[in-house]
Design an enzyme around this catalytic site. Structure first.
Site, PDB file in Angstrom:
ATOM      1  CG  HIS A  18      -1.685   0.884   1.508  1.00 56.68           C
ATOM      2  ND1 HIS A  18      -2.116   2.128   2.151  1.00 56.68           N
ATOM      3  CD2 HIS A  18      -2.984   1.576   0.571  1.00 56.68           C
ATOM      4  CE1 HIS A  18      -3.173   2.182   2.079  1.00 56.68           C
ATOM      5  NE2 HIS A  18      -3.653   2.355   1.181  1.00 56.68           N
ATOM      6  CD  GLU A  45      -2.593   1.832  -2.733  1.00 58.07           C
ATOM      7  OE1 GLU A  45      -3.794   2.268  -3.491  1.00 58.07           O
ATOM      8  OE2 GLU A  45      -1.567   2.827  -2.432  1.00 58.07           O
ATOM      9  CG  HIS A  60      -3.670   9.113  -0.205  1.00 52.56           C
ATOM     10  ND1 HIS A  60      -3.667  10.100   0.665  1.00 52.56           N
ATOM     11  CD2 HIS A  60      -4.147   8.017  -0.360  1.00 52.56           C
ATOM     12  CE1 HIS A  60      -5.572   9.967   0.901  1.00 52.56           C
ATOM     13  NE2 HIS A  60      -5.465   8.277   0.454  1.00 52.56           N
ATOM     14  CD  GLU A 127      -7.512   5.128  -4.545  1.00 53.41           C
ATOM     15  OE1 GLU A 127      -6.937   4.411  -3.956  1.00 53.41           O
ATOM     16  OE2 GLU A 127      -8.575   5.677  -4.404  1.00 53.41           O
TER      17      GLU A 127
HETATM   18  O1  G3P Z   1      -6.596   1.775  -3.022  1.00 46.54           O
HETATM   19  C1  G3P Z   1      -7.224   0.896  -0.765  1.00 46.54           C
HETATM   20  C2  G3P Z   1      -7.026   2.470  -0.407  1.00 46.54           C
HETATM   21  O2  G3P Z   1      -5.737   2.836  -0.595  1.00 46.54           O
HETATM   22  C3  G3P Z   1      -8.482   2.917  -0.191  1.00 46.54           C
HETATM   23  O3  G3P Z   1      -7.593   3.955   0.455  1.00 46.54           O
HETATM   24  O4  G3P Z   1      -6.947   7.185   1.146  1.00 46.54           O
HETATM   25  O5  G3P Z   1      -5.290   5.080   1.488  1.00 46.54           O
HETATM   26  O6  G3P Z   1      -6.348   5.352  -0.997  1.00 46.54           O
HETATM   27  P1  G3P Z   1      -6.282   5.612   0.638  1.00 46.54           P
HETATM   28 CA    CA Z   2      -5.032   3.597  -2.619  1.00 43.67          CA
END
Ligand code: G3P
Ligand code: CA
Length: 263
Positions: A18, A45, A60, A127
């Site tokens: 992540h 990610e 992010h 994402e």
């Molecule tokens: O993409 C999974 C998770 O990362 C979603 O929340 O805010 O950490 O991008 P965020």
């Molecule tokens: Ca994310």
């Protein structure tokens, strides 16, 4: 027997680094992504934002403030301006126990740089963030995926925005999609919701906090993948695996690797 089955279950769990191995290094830097691979993360990610001049970068937040020494919105700065920023020192200040002088002065990577460094066969889990703020980001993402010949068999695109995922699906139905969901209390999903998601996505990514076994079983038995975020505690990882999740996002891919090995 049951034990062998439990082991089988552990083996295939998808380990998603992540924001890279962001428990150990500044999130969304090449160093963090590299560490994720070393720690046996299956996927890198990447959250996407877009600069004033239309470049996709790995970040992010919509704002530069938390993870760089800049201030204000990404969309108000050119890539050249964002490249001047220090995307590592904040981590050393916030997490002195994990600080490393090598993190000072790290740059914000573009998606292109990530693709160049990790190559077409790395597994990316990308994402689209704030897609309503960045019209055209899906098209630009697909352009880069094709330019760098990224292996689509292992590529996953995720978003909280069904609209963004549907645009992706229309532009390129061969790309596998994951619908992110944020539950504010006990997670519940109806048959209709599952059917609607299955129209375009092959899985869901809910926050893990409010999940329960019934939810997990329902989603997985429907044929959808289930990748909760962001799970950093080994006991919680074990519980979610026992319930039947098919993968998860973690800032500590080494911990999930240990859990998968039965440690
Ligand atoms: O993409 C999974 C998770 O990362 C979603 O929340 O805010 O950490 O991008 P965020
Ligand atoms: Ca994310």
């Amino acid at each position: 027997g049951g034990e062998a089955l439990a082991k089988e279950k552990h083996k295939d769990i998808v380990n998603v680094s992540h924001r890279g191995a962001s428990g150990y290094a500044p999130e969304h830097t090449l160093v963090s992504y590299q560490m994720g691979e070393k720690m046996h993360g299956d996927y890198i990610e990447i959250d996407l934002q877009m600069t004033k001049d239309g470049q996709l970068i790995a970040m992010h937040d919509e704002k530069l403030d938390r993870t760089t020494n800049g201030t204000g919105l990404v969309k108000d700065y050119t890539l050249a301006e964002i490249k001047q920023l220090d995307a590592g020192s904040w981590f050393n200040e916030k997490y002195p126990e994990s600080a490393n002088p090598n993190y000072e002065g790290l740059q914000v990577p573009t998606l292109e740089e990530v693709f160049k460094k990790f190559g077409k066969n790395a597994r990316y889990y990308i994402e689209t963030k704030s897609p309503e703020t960045y019209p055209g980001m899906e098209k630009e993402l697909l352009r880069l995926i094709d330019k760098y010949d990224i292996n689509k068999k292992t590529l996953l695109i995720q978003s909280f925005s069904p609209q963004s995922l549907k645009i992706m699906n229309e532009l390129d139905p061969s790309v596998n999609l994951i619908q992110l969901i944020s539950y504010k209390n006990d997670a519940v999903i109806t048959d209709d919701e599952i059917a609607a998601i299955k129209e375009y996505a092959m899985g869901v990514g809910p926050n893990h906090t409010y999940l329960n076994e019934e939810y997990v079983q329902k989603v997985v038995n429907s044929g959808l993948e289930l990748h909760p975020y962001t799970v950093n505690d080994k006991d919680r990882m074990k519980q979610l695996i026992d319930w039947g999740v098919t993968g998860m996002f973690t800032n500590f891919p080494d911990k999930l690797h240990e859990v998968k090995k039965g440690k």
